[in-house]
Design a protein around this motif. Structure first.
Motif, PDB file in Angstrom:
ATOM      1  N   SER A  17      -9.861 -32.204  43.169  1.00  0.00           N
ATOM      2  CA  SER A  17      -9.504 -33.405  44.087  1.00  0.00           C
ATOM      3  C   SER A  17      -8.579 -34.164  43.429  1.00  0.00           C
ATOM      4  O   SER A  17      -8.514 -34.138  42.005  1.00  0.00           O
ATOM      5  CB  SER A  17     -11.037 -34.019  44.094  1.00  0.00           C
ATOM      6  OG  SER A  17     -11.513 -34.523  43.063  1.00  0.00           O
ATOM      7  N   THR A  18      -7.969 -35.012  44.128  1.00  0.00           N
ATOM      8  CA  THR A  18      -7.033 -36.114  43.406  1.00  0.00           C
ATOM      9  C   THR A  18      -7.716 -36.946  42.554  1.00  0.00           C
ATOM     10  O   THR A  18      -7.324 -37.251  41.489  1.00  0.00           O
ATOM     11  CB  THR A  18      -6.360 -36.869  44.287  1.00  0.00           C
ATOM     12  OG1 THR A  18      -7.298 -37.329  45.228  1.00  0.00           O
ATOM     13  CG2 THR A  18      -5.309 -35.954  45.184  1.00  0.00           C
ATOM     14  N   ASN A  19      -8.853 -37.239  42.503  1.00  0.00           N
ATOM     15  CA  ASN A  19      -9.768 -38.000  41.618  1.00  0.00           C
ATOM     16  C   ASN A  19      -9.941 -37.293  40.413  1.00  0.00           C
ATOM     17  O   ASN A  19      -9.730 -37.877  39.366  1.00  0.00           O
ATOM     18  CB  ASN A  19     -11.158 -38.577  42.239  1.00  0.00           C
ATOM     19  CG  ASN A  19     -10.948 -39.757  43.168  1.00  0.00           C
ATOM     20  OD1 ASN A  19      -9.754 -40.363  43.387  1.00  0.00           O
ATOM     21  ND2 ASN A  19     -11.894 -39.801  44.105  1.00  0.00           N
ATOM     22  N   SER A  20     -10.489 -36.026  40.666  1.00  0.00           N
ATOM     23  CA  SER A  20     -10.746 -35.424  39.427  1.00  0.00           C
ATOM     24  C   SER A  20      -9.281 -35.185  38.556  1.00  0.00           C
ATOM     25  O   SER A  20      -9.261 -35.043  37.457  1.00  0.00           O
ATOM     26  CB  SER A  20     -10.999 -33.923  39.675  1.00  0.00           C
ATOM     27  OG  SER A  20     -12.529 -33.961  40.139  1.00  0.00           O
ATOM     28  N   SER A  27      -5.668 -38.857  32.736  1.00  0.00           N
ATOM     29  CA  SER A  27      -6.092 -39.944  32.002  1.00  0.00           C
ATOM     30  C   SER A  27      -6.836 -39.392  30.724  1.00  0.00           C
ATOM     31  O   SER A  27      -6.183 -39.985  29.508  1.00  0.00           O
ATOM     32  CB  SER A  27      -7.247 -40.781  32.543  1.00  0.00           C
ATOM     33  OG  SER A  27      -6.607 -41.451  33.601  1.00  0.00           O
ATOM     34  N   ALA A  52      -6.732 -37.009  38.538  1.00  0.00           N
ATOM     35  CA  ALA A  52      -6.531 -38.494  37.878  1.00  0.00           C
ATOM     36  C   ALA A  52      -7.126 -38.400  36.535  1.00  0.00           C
ATOM     37  O   ALA A  52      -6.634 -38.897  35.510  1.00  0.00           O
ATOM     38  CB  ALA A  52      -6.302 -39.384  38.802  1.00  0.00           C
ATOM     39  N   GLU A  53      -8.419 -38.224  36.671  1.00  0.00           N
ATOM     40  CA  GLU A  53      -9.236 -38.376  35.495  1.00  0.00           C
ATOM     41  C   GLU A  53      -8.877 -37.224  34.211  1.00  0.00           C
ATOM     42  O   GLU A  53      -8.801 -37.787  33.258  1.00  0.00           O
ATOM     43  CB  GLU A  53     -10.788 -38.018  35.776  1.00  0.00           C
ATOM     44  CG  GLU A  53     -11.375 -39.182  36.631  1.00  0.00           C
ATOM     45  CD  GLU A  53     -12.829 -38.825  37.207  1.00  0.00           C
ATOM     46  OE1 GLU A  53     -13.680 -37.966  36.556  1.00  0.00           O
ATOM     47  OE2 GLU A  53     -13.472 -39.541  38.090  1.00  0.00           O
TER      48      GLU A  53
END
Length: 66
Positions: free
Chosen positions: A47-50, A56, A52-53
């Motif tokens: 997922s795009t959230n995963s 980071s 991005a994390e």
């Protein structure tokens, strides 16, 4: 859309050769990641959230070998 139809981006750490590195492609809400040494293997999808994390964490040095 098949994996061959995606627009793949090679890591800037590959030194321009594209060998022995990873490529990413961005889809709607998903990031696909594949190994440049064997592009016939199915890419991993996150997922795009995963994604991005993960980035980071990389930038923060969480995966640096000591």
């Amino acid at each position: 859309m098949g994996d061959d139809e995606l627009r793949w981006f090679t890591s800037s750490f590959s030194g321009g050769s594209g060998e022995g590195c990873v490529e990413v492609a961005f889809l709607s809400g998903v990031v696909a990641v594949r190994d440049t040494k064997d592009r016939t293997l199915a890419p991993h999808r996150y997922s795009t959230n995963s994604w991005a994390e993960f980035l980071s964490g990389v930038r923060a040095g969480e995966f640096t070998r000591h």
